[in-house]
Write an enzyme that holds these catalytic residues in place. Structure first.
Site, PDB file in Angstrom:
ATOM      1  N   GLU A   1       0.964  -1.059  -0.094  1.00  0.00           N
ATOM      2  CA  GLU A   1      -0.377  -0.135   0.392  1.00  0.00           C
ATOM      3  C   GLU A   1       0.821   0.514  -0.089  1.00  0.00           C
ATOM      4  O   GLU A   1       0.522   2.068  -0.574  1.00  0.00           O
ATOM      5  CB  GLU A   1      -1.448  -0.162   1.099  1.00  0.00           C
ATOM      6  CG  GLU A   1      -1.813  -0.700   1.190  1.00  0.00           C
ATOM      7  CD  GLU A   1      -1.958  -2.485   1.083  1.00  0.00           C
ATOM      8  OE1 GLU A   1      -0.891  -2.242   1.996  1.00  0.00           O
ATOM      9  OE2 GLU A   1      -3.240  -2.747   1.517  1.00  0.00           O
TER      10      GLU A   1
ATOM     11  N   HIS B   1     -11.005  -4.715  10.767  1.00  0.00           N
ATOM     12  CA  HIS B   1     -12.296  -5.191   9.862  1.00  0.00           C
ATOM     13  C   HIS B   1     -13.253  -4.029   9.721  1.00  0.00           C
ATOM     14  O   HIS B   1     -13.703  -4.852   9.172  1.00  0.00           O
ATOM     15  CB  HIS B   1     -12.316  -6.023   9.173  1.00  0.00           C
ATOM     16  CG  HIS B   1     -11.168  -6.716   8.340  1.00  0.00           C
ATOM     17  ND1 HIS B   1     -10.092  -6.908   9.271  1.00  0.00           N
ATOM     18  CD2 HIS B   1     -10.521  -7.301   7.607  1.00  0.00           C
ATOM     19  CE1 HIS B   1      -9.028  -7.926   8.355  1.00  0.00           C
ATOM     20  NE2 HIS B   1      -9.627  -8.015   7.214  1.00  0.00           N
TER      21      HIS B   1
HETATM   22  C1  LIG Z   1      -2.353  -4.437   4.833  1.00  0.00           C
HETATM   23  C2  LIG Z   1      -3.568  -5.396   4.452  1.00  0.00           C
HETATM   24  N1  LIG Z   1      -3.540  -5.192   3.022  1.00  0.00           N
HETATM   25  C3  LIG Z   1      -5.017  -6.105   2.313  1.00  0.00           C
HETATM   26  C4  LIG Z   1      -5.665  -6.481   3.307  1.00  0.00           C
HETATM   27  C5  LIG Z   1      -6.669  -7.333   2.849  1.00  0.00           C
HETATM   28  N2  LIG Z   1      -5.966  -8.538   2.720  1.00  0.00           N
HETATM   29  C6  LIG Z   1      -6.669  -9.997   3.393  1.00  0.00           C
HETATM   30  S1  LIG Z   1      -5.915 -10.996   3.751  1.00  0.00           S
HETATM   31  C7  LIG Z   1      -4.984 -10.602   1.846  1.00  0.00           C
HETATM   32  C8  LIG Z   1      -4.227 -11.578   1.021  1.00  0.00           C
HETATM   33  C9  LIG Z   1      -3.341 -12.104   1.465  1.00  0.00           C
HETATM   34  O1  LIG Z   1      -2.632 -13.158   0.932  1.00  0.00           O
HETATM   35  P1  LIG Z   1      -1.843 -14.056   1.196  1.00  0.00           P
HETATM   36  O2  LIG Z   1      -0.327 -12.701   2.026  1.00  0.00           O
HETATM   37  O3  LIG Z   1      -0.625 -14.871   0.328  1.00  0.00           O
HETATM   38  O4  LIG Z   1      -2.752 -14.776   2.325  1.00  0.00           O
HETATM   39  P2  LIG Z   1      -2.957 -16.137   2.207  1.00  0.00           P
HETATM   40  O5  LIG Z   1      -4.188 -15.219   1.637  1.00  0.00           O
HETATM   41  O6  LIG Z   1      -3.228 -16.389   0.542  1.00  0.00           O
HETATM   42  O7  LIG Z   1      -3.421 -16.816   3.517  1.00  0.00           O
HETATM   43  C10 LIG Z   1      -5.020  -9.146   1.654  1.00  0.00           C
HETATM   44  C11 LIG Z   1      -5.051  -8.171   0.494  1.00  0.00           C
HETATM   45  C12 LIG Z   1      -4.924  -6.775   4.669  1.00  0.00           C
HETATM   46  N3  LIG Z   1      -5.814  -7.673   6.008  1.00  0.00           N
HETATM   47  N4  LIG Z   1      -4.357  -5.374   5.279  1.00  0.00           N
END
Ligand SMILES: Cc1ncc(C[n+]2csc(CCOP(=O)(O)OP(=O)(O)O)c2C)c(N)n1
Ligand SMILES: Cc1ncc(C[n+]2csc(CCOP(=O)(O)OP(=O)(O)O)c2C)c(N)n1
Ligand SMILES: [Mg+2]
Ligand SMILES: [Mg+2]
Lengths: 321, 333, 321, 333
Positions: free
Chosen positions: D64, D132
């Site tokens: 971000e 959230h």
């Molecule tokens: C700083 C931040 N940006 C965006 C989000 C929204 N978000 C929650 S989980 C996620 C994807 C995470 O991907 P990854 O780290 O690969 O974990 P996975 O869900 O695949 O286990 C996002 C973008 C968040 N929680 N925190």
């Protein structure tokens, strides 16, 4: 080829319990007992199960939005955990935290719903361990998406600069929600970034519980032995949508089907147990049944517990004022 | 036998509090940029690294997100970290750990995990323009879960810091750059800093000047400005009661309301931005507490809602000062 | 051994002008014409001067708290720049920005006082250039301290993943205020981190203007040629305290003395010009004098200009409301 | 020929505004997580990547800070970037670029550099607990230099987004997650979303319901709750005037004050945290505008100053709703 049949059976049992635990969570969604987003680790059990045997009670583990399996691996009480996920007053955090925010000081387990934010907190534990001169390890489990956050870089640099006992385990399921790792990342692997910190790094097949177990062993050896931080990348597959309710339109039907057919760590382990003659079909079935019915009983217990009363809304705020 | 009156810098008052608590409790430690070898850009932590060692007084890289979160982890592990963010303006690189971890974990954990952490930082304006002059205590006070401390007197600088370190709740402690290099005797009240350990409690505003015509509520360095302004206005026949809030969270509405009940007029002075911050909240609390009819007049005098300009001529026109407070009071007459 | 004597003389002239410009700034401190912190690049001139010839007007450059020399390298109007630093109404930004926040759309130059924050902004320019299919380059100049910020990692990853024309130049003067790079960093060099992004990276002696010039040439070739991001680390020395007024107790007297005696890029270049017979002592002296008196005239002009009037406090806020 | 009434999701109303502006001006582009291939976690940007290409509708990594700053750079380079921070709760990882660059550069540059950037994000509570569920519009409104838009009606969702994209000033546009998946006809007023392009101006509050006994001021999804509550309270003999602020910056004090001058009573309802935010500011502005004596009663009903708990029972006790607004009004009688 299995080094230790008994170990493999133990791994399998743990994975079964994990799968059933997550399936129990799924039941809370349509009933709105879990009324926000729910992220499960279905399909990724081999990572948590391969990690579990290496974790000591004194080690700290900080996890993410997808944290249930890591909590189980760390030995968090199953009932309290499930009760928390089901928003119950007798949950780990009195229903205040919910499924993304379980905190268990007894097992030094915690999580956060903000991507990347688990690593700095784990770094704090690592700093404490180093100061105390103990051989405990601070583990941060993250997803592939979190490796592109600034926190990842800042923490690995500090851990390496000060030789702190930090183990970062990446569950690389190739996706951050809908965004493919390969579309937004400079390197094909994550482990190779370890070099930028002169840290230990390697990749492992995260659907193979024995390989994960071995790789975790190496990583813990390195970190506990005072070698500084380690970065272990376990490739794996997420079976469900990112959260329950995710339309998952970014993966084709075929891709999703193939994943379940070819990369289920439970199926793969079953096959290996059979091939090695370590268990019969019948025995495996009994294990499945036992795990399933235990989890069902657990779910029933949790469901019978009361929800927090509205009168407790302000409890647990400040202690000192 | 009276203690001889010491004259120390504000910065030293804070340093003494930290040293005293580090001495008393070896779980206390300090993390931040330049806090160690150089003793801090304002000299607050001078000598602490030599005294307590590198591990407990740690110079960090410019990785605020990592070391703020490190503070959270250390607090969860049983330590009492003091994390320094050099200037409050820089908090945008690490607010995440402040707003979603440090301040929320105590509640989210259902009370099973406490976060006895202090985030030390400096606000206030010393001529370095828009990115180095903010106060932002209103920003922290809006986000639930942290005690927000903004000391004004040398006595409080030390006592509130000691209280912050001893607190089991997370605390933001915002120093004012305008004061740090000054000597304690430049402050009109509570200028004496005892050598020993003591604490000042949170949530107790202090009536630092009695008056009958107008209640002037403020915080941080503006308390000194307000007191000087009040003294200068006395000959004009205005008797000003000055209240130092000391902490924004908890906010001592009671003390403020009691004063306004007496004077009927309220002026809030705030070096932080005007809108959606302290000044509005204080007005609202008083109006709620007493009912609007109990007030005759209400005014606010705060930093205008613009990025602070670099030029001295503009800065002086923007930042509340002794002179501008006098004007603000005169406008109310 | 000088490839091009004329080029070296030009470099020298530019460095002289830079040095004198910074010295002019120093004069504003005791008079409080510059009434906040002031960071100068005295001692680091070779980096900016070696970079300057490669910069095109269309390229963007985003700099830091220590930005004057980069502004000069980018061709920002000297008078407007100095007037801004001296908080004058006729400054680049009407005295609103001040020395840490000069913005010059005409030369696509800007800066920020927040460490690490220049890189994302440069990334934005790089993204625009790529979209437009032009060969312009976005340059972020940062200090060694900024390479430990999360923004550094996020931006290099994105630039590499999308093959953007981003050039990150690190002025590694070994210190972030009082904190030594080596005490808080995992790697001895910064350039080696480029590998974590499969990006172009190299180190250069940032006190040798010809070496810097050559290395910048390579870097620009790479980036303009569509090769994706580059990371160039130029080691150098900061002569003054971090800001004027800094007690600089973290460096010993001896260290500070040695730096000025051995690592002054102006002295080093003079010597090289003499050695190569490219200029005589007399010519060098005349160049110095010319540059000094020009700067003195500039300073006098700036000082004669008016300060912003308090009535303009709210000007330049919102345009649309 | 009357246009047939369309019933679309709130999410679609926003998407239409973005598509319309992207169509009209090829300097408009969109950056964020999941905005492209998946069309956004709420489907707001569905179909845009196919229509405008990968470069103008860019899926980003979870970086971000980098992509918010990229928005700033793009805006400086002449583009009109829309940057999406999925949930407002995540802004702590990139606030720096918002508070010190996007919002301050227009002023710091002495007007020579404009930052026509929109930061789109979603606030509000849909059951996902403390990290959230925040709104935080008060946080942005306290930091100077950005327009803060929080639409409530489907008509405004589209019109204010179009205005945000066309604005030469930086804008924070905060959607409410409680509304995004809903159909426009669930909103009590201004439920029709015209297909063509149009804008709604900033800084003009809207009296969405006339009344004579009490002025209820609110914003975002709470406008719908307030209107429903007001209708239900009618039989009890309370006539409530409901005002939708639409933007916090600029804040339309005039419209609010005119209403309170008529009703004498002010209730501010806010889904954002109670203290040091919108509710205090609105109270203070009205008191300043009319003088305290012009008011008979003042009250605030907002999210309590605690991290939002996960459990539904607790969440319902915390978040302002139709039912809780009715209670709050009844308490004022
Ligand atoms: C700083 C931040 N940006 C965006 C989000 C929204 N978000 C929650 S989980 C996620 C994807 C995470 O991907 P990854 O780290 O690969 O974990 P996975 O869900 O695949 O286990 C996002 C973008 C968040 N929680 N925190
Ligand atoms: C995010 C942030 N943290 C801290 C600071 C305070 N600060 C200003 S300059 C500086 C040191 C920068 O070091 P480096 O990047 O090496 O640049 P140099 O000053 O050596 O040129 C620090 C810590 C800041 N401006 N921004
Ligand atoms: Mg993933
Ligand atoms: Mg440096």
């Amino acid at each position: 080829m299995t080094a230790n049949k008994h170990a493999l059976i133990d791994h399998f049992r743990m994975m079964l319990d994990m799968r059933h635990f997550e399936e129990a969570c799924l039941e809370g969604v349509p009933t709105r007992e879990i009324h926000g987003e729910l992220h499960t680790g279905i399909g990724q059990e081999a990572v948590a199960a391969g990690l579990a045997p290496w974790l000591r009670r004194e080690d700290a583990l900080v996890s993410t939005h997808r944290n249930h399996l890591h909590a189980l691996a760390k030995g968090v009480d199953r009932e309290k955990l499930l009760a928390e996920i089901f928003e119950r007053e007798n949950g780990l955090c009195g229903g205040r935290g919910g499924h993304m925010h379980p905190f268990d000081p007894a097992t030094r387990f915690s999580a956060t719903g903000i991507v990347g934010s688990s690593i700095p907190v784990a770094l704090g534990f690592a700093y404490g361990f180093k100061m105390e001169g103990v051989s405990d390890v601070a583990v941060a489990v993250i997803g592939d998406g979190a490796t592109n956050t600034g926190a990842f870089h800042e923490c690995l640099n500090m851990a390496a600069a000060w030789n702190l006992p930090l183990l970062v385990i990446v569950e690389n399921n190739s996706y951050a929600i809908s965004v493919r790792f390969s579309d937004v990342s400079a390197t094909p692997t994550i482990a190779e970034r370890a070099a930028a910190y002169r840290a230990w790094g390697r990749c492992v097949d995260g659907t193979d519980v024995e390989e994960v177990w071995k790789a975790c062993g190496e990583a813990f050896d390195h970190v506990r032995g005072g070698g500084g931080p380690a970065l272990l990348e376990a490739s794996c597959f997420r079976f469900q949508g990112h959260y329950e309710g995710d339309h998952d339109t970014y993966r084709s039907r075929a891709e999703r089907k193939r994943i379940r057919a070819e990369h289920d760590p439970l199926t793969l382990t079953e096959q290996r147990l059979l091939d090695a003659g370590a268990a019969t079909q019948e025995e495996l079935k009994r294990m499945r049944e036992a795990s399933r019915s235990e989890t069902a009983a657990l779910l029933a217990t949790v469901r019978a517990a009361p929800m927090p009363d509205a009168s407790g809304l302000h409890r647990y705020s400040f202690v000192g004022v | 036998m009276t203690e001889p009156v010491r004259n120390v810098r504000f910065s030293q008052a804070i340093g003494e509090a930290i040293a005293g608590e580090m001495e008393a409790d070896d779980r206390v430690l300090l993390l931040g940029e330049d806090v160690g070898r150089s003793g801090g850009v304002f000299g607050v932590t001078r000598g602490l690294q030599e005294r307590f060692g590198e591990q407990r007084v740690r110079d960090t890289p410019i990785s605020e997100m990592a070391f703020t979160g490190m503070g959270v982890g250390l607090a969860m592990a049983g330590y009492r970290p003091i994390v320094e963010i050099m200037f409050v303006d820089f908090v945008g690189v690490c607010l995440e750990q402040v707003m979603n971890a440090m301040s929320k974990i105590p509640y989210m954990s259902g009370g099973n995990t406490r976060v006895p952490m202090v985030l030390r930082t400096a606000g206030g304006c010393i001529g370095s323009a828009a990115q180095h002059s903010q106060c932002l205590w209103g920003t922290f006070a809006h986000l639930p879960g942290m005690i927000v401390v903004c000391p004004s007197s040398p006595y409080d600088y030390k006592g509130l810091m000691a209280a912050a370190i001893q607190s089991d709740d997370p605390v933001i402690y915002i120093e004012n750059k305008r004061q740090l290099n000054k000597m304690s005797n430049t402050h009109p009240v509570d200028a004496v800093v005892p050598e020993g350990r003591y604490t000042v409690p949170f949530g107790k505003a202090k009536v630092v000047r009695q008056g009958s015509d107008l209640t002037l509520v403020t915080i941080s360095a503006s308390v000194g400005d307000a007191l000087r302004a009040a003294r200068l206005l006395e000959p004009e026949g205005v008797s000003i009661e000055v209240i130092d809030l000391r902490t924004l969270v908890p906010l001592d509405t009671e003390t403020v309301a009691a004063s306004v009940a007496k004077t009927g007029r309220l002026l809030v002075v705030d070096e932080d931005f005007h809108s959606f911050g302290m000044s509005g909240e204080v007005v609202a609390r008083v109006v709620e507490a007493l009912g609007p009819q109990a007030l005759r007049q209400v005014a606010r005098h705060a930093m205008p809602d613009i990025p602070l300009p670099a030029a001295r001529t503009l800065e002086e026109a923007a930042v509340p000062s002794e002179a501008s407070i006098i004007e603000a009071v005169r406008k109310m007459k």
